[in-house]
Design a protein around this motif. Sequence first.
Motif, short mmCIF file in Angstrom:
data_model
loop_
_atom_site.label_atom_id
_atom_site.label_comp_id
_atom_site.label_asym_id
_atom_site.label_seq_id
_atom_site.Cartn_x
_atom_site.Cartn_y
_atom_site.Cartn_z
N ASP A 196 3.91 -8.09 -4.05
CA ASP A 196 5.04 -7.36 -4.62
C ASP A 196 4.57 -6.50 -5.78
O ASP A 196 5.01 -5.37 -5.97
CB ASP A 196 6.12 -8.33 -5.09
N HIS A 197 3.64 -7.05 -6.57
CA HIS A 197 3.13 -6.37 -7.76
C HIS A 197 1.66 -6.72 -7.90
O HIS A 197 1.27 -7.89 -7.72
CB HIS A 197 3.90 -6.81 -9.01
N VAL A 198 0.82 -5.72 -8.18
CA VAL A 198 -0.60 -5.96 -8.36
C VAL A 198 -1.09 -5.27 -9.63
O VAL A 198 -0.45 -4.34 -10.14
CB VAL A 198 -1.43 -5.47 -7.15
N LEU A 199 -2.22 -5.74 -10.10
CA LEU A 199 -2.89 -5.12 -11.25
C LEU A 199 -4.13 -4.39 -10.76
O LEU A 199 -4.82 -4.88 -9.86
CB LEU A 199 -3.28 -6.17 -12.28
N VAL A 200 -4.40 -3.25 -11.35
CA VAL A 200 -5.62 -2.50 -11.06
C VAL A 200 -6.23 -2.03 -12.37
O VAL A 200 -5.54 -1.93 -13.38
CB VAL A 200 -5.35 -1.26 -10.16
N SER A 201 -7.53 -1.75 -12.34
CA SER A 201 -8.14 -1.17 -13.53
C SER A 201 -7.75 0.30 -13.61
O SER A 201 -7.34 0.91 -12.62
CB SER A 201 -9.67 -1.31 -13.48
N ALA A 213 -9.73 5.28 -3.18
CA ALA A 213 -9.76 4.31 -2.08
C ALA A 213 -8.86 3.12 -2.38
O ALA A 213 -8.39 2.45 -1.46
CB ALA A 213 -11.19 3.84 -1.83
N VAL A 214 -8.61 2.87 -3.65
CA VAL A 214 -7.65 1.84 -4.07
C VAL A 214 -6.29 2.47 -4.36
O VAL A 214 -5.25 1.97 -3.92
CB VAL A 214 -8.17 1.09 -5.32
N MET A 215 -6.30 3.57 -5.10
CA MET A 215 -5.03 4.09 -5.61
C MET A 215 -4.16 4.72 -4.51
O MET A 215 -2.93 4.55 -4.53
CB MET A 215 -5.30 5.13 -6.72
N ARG A 216 -4.74 5.42 -3.57
CA ARG A 216 -3.89 6.04 -2.54
C ARG A 216 -3.20 5.02 -1.65
O ARG A 216 -2.00 5.19 -1.35
CB ARG A 216 -4.72 7.05 -1.74
N LEU A 256 2.02 2.42 -0.62
CA LEU A 256 2.83 1.21 -0.48
C LEU A 256 4.04 1.19 -1.42
O LEU A 256 4.94 0.36 -1.25
CB LEU A 256 1.97 -0.03 -0.73
N GLN A 257 4.06 2.07 -2.41
CA GLN A 257 5.22 2.13 -3.29
C GLN A 257 6.50 2.43 -2.52
O GLN A 257 7.58 2.00 -2.91
CB GLN A 257 5.00 3.20 -4.38
N LYS A 258 6.36 3.15 -1.40
CA LYS A 258 7.53 3.45 -0.57
C LYS A 258 8.17 2.19 -0.01
O LYS A 258 9.36 2.19 0.30
CB LYS A 258 7.13 4.38 0.57
N SER A 259 7.36 1.14 0.13
CA SER A 259 7.91 -0.11 0.67
C SER A 259 8.18 -1.13 -0.43
O SER A 259 8.38 -2.32 -0.14
CB SER A 259 6.94 -0.69 1.72
N GLY A 260 8.13 -0.69 -1.69
CA GLY A 260 8.53 -1.56 -2.79
C GLY A 260 7.41 -2.21 -3.57
O GLY A 260 7.67 -2.95 -4.52
N VAL A 261 6.15 -1.99 -3.19
CA VAL A 261 5.03 -2.55 -3.95
C VAL A 261 4.87 -1.77 -5.25
O VAL A 261 4.96 -0.54 -5.26
CB VAL A 261 3.73 -2.51 -3.12
N THR A 262 4.64 -2.47 -6.33
CA THR A 262 4.42 -1.83 -7.63
C THR A 262 3.07 -2.26 -8.20
O THR A 262 2.49 -3.26 -7.76
CB THR A 262 5.53 -2.18 -8.63
N PHE A 263 2.59 -1.51 -9.16
CA PHE A 263 1.32 -1.85 -9.79
C PHE A 263 1.30 -1.42 -11.24
O PHE A 263 2.04 -0.52 -11.65
CB PHE A 263 0.14 -1.22 -9.04
#
Length: 392
Positions: free
Chosen positions: A90-95, A101-104, A109-116
């Motif tokens: 549902d929510h992840v942390l990134v540097s 390759a990570v950010m796109r 996935l933000q369209k399906s409700g995932v946040t970071f």
Amino acid sequence: MQTKRICLDQAATSFPKPPVVAEAVLNYMTSNGSNVSRSSYKSAYEAEDTVLETRELLCTLFGWDDPACVIFTSGVTASLNWLIKGLPGDHVLVSSMEHNAVMRPLVQLQKSGVTFDRIPADENGQMDLSSLPGLVRDNTKALICTHASNVNGAVNPLERLGSFCKEQGLTFIVDTAQSAGRCPIDMKALSIDCLAFTGHKGLLGPQGTGGFIIRREPAEKMEPLMAGGTGSFSHTELIPEALPDRFEPGTPNLPGIFGLNAALKWILETGCGNIYAKEKALYDRLKEGLEATDGIRIIGCPEGDGRGMAPMPVLSVTTPGRDAALVSALLDEQASVQTRVGLHCAPSAHRTLGTFPEGTLRFSPGYFTAGEEIDICVEALQNVLKQIPLGI
């Protein structure tokens, strides 16, 4: 005039490769040529043995003990897409130093409700670990980070991040595109749950190779992004549960895997420590030359991860008052020095380093770079800068 090609774009892809790599690819193409997991004749079994051996070599390199957990893909981008989109979160942390390759995939996935949330870093790309506890939410599922930046070589502290993830119950996903083959990485010691790798950079293998290593527990939760024939469990139209079959539909890149096999043997025989020591000496020589060069600014010189791991051999500069793309083009034209200019598919990293949107001119030597080639590069850069008036 310098005519020999000097590749200082090793962060994009390694060149040259150890000669054994091309030999292995050619040997497969001319002497084997069989598929795996589908046929019951000698050459197919020999190909299968090489694929299994390559999984075992990767386990040796990354401190893992289950070859079935090694999944082959076309590269680290494909691997990160499998891991990011296949694991629940549902929510992840990134540097804040991540590659696209990570950010796109995450933005998709933000369209399906995932946040970071991005873990902040200083102007050198060094992560602010004190911010971590405040970023974790009740629905935080994972922490995803690059081991080393492809813009300035800054190394993230995997040991401390792994411990934090273990304490918080987060899945720890690491992108080793810039570090694999250059420094020791022990998945168990660092509490890494999923490790994504590419074959064509520090692993010195062919393009189109890569994969991920995943612990059994997250593998059971991960939804396959692709499905198809595996040569196994052919009586059913359901996706197999067994690893690695579950995440390896279709025919693998066998010429590439044969080449990667040879590259891994070369790396393990040479030793990651010896490889990194040579590349760090080249990095230091390059840094010293750049520091003595007028008309440039070195961007974000990290000190390492705080536990003995110095930066990867990547240096970025800006050329204030001069077009860096023109500088790069003239370096190639006049001295056959190959560099990369721009945002390096890492706008988040450039925002962190203060170089967005212009980007930087990047130099990245490799194991087969000669010391005198570094000197040629620095001299050529100084000459090119003198040729370009300020404002151009």
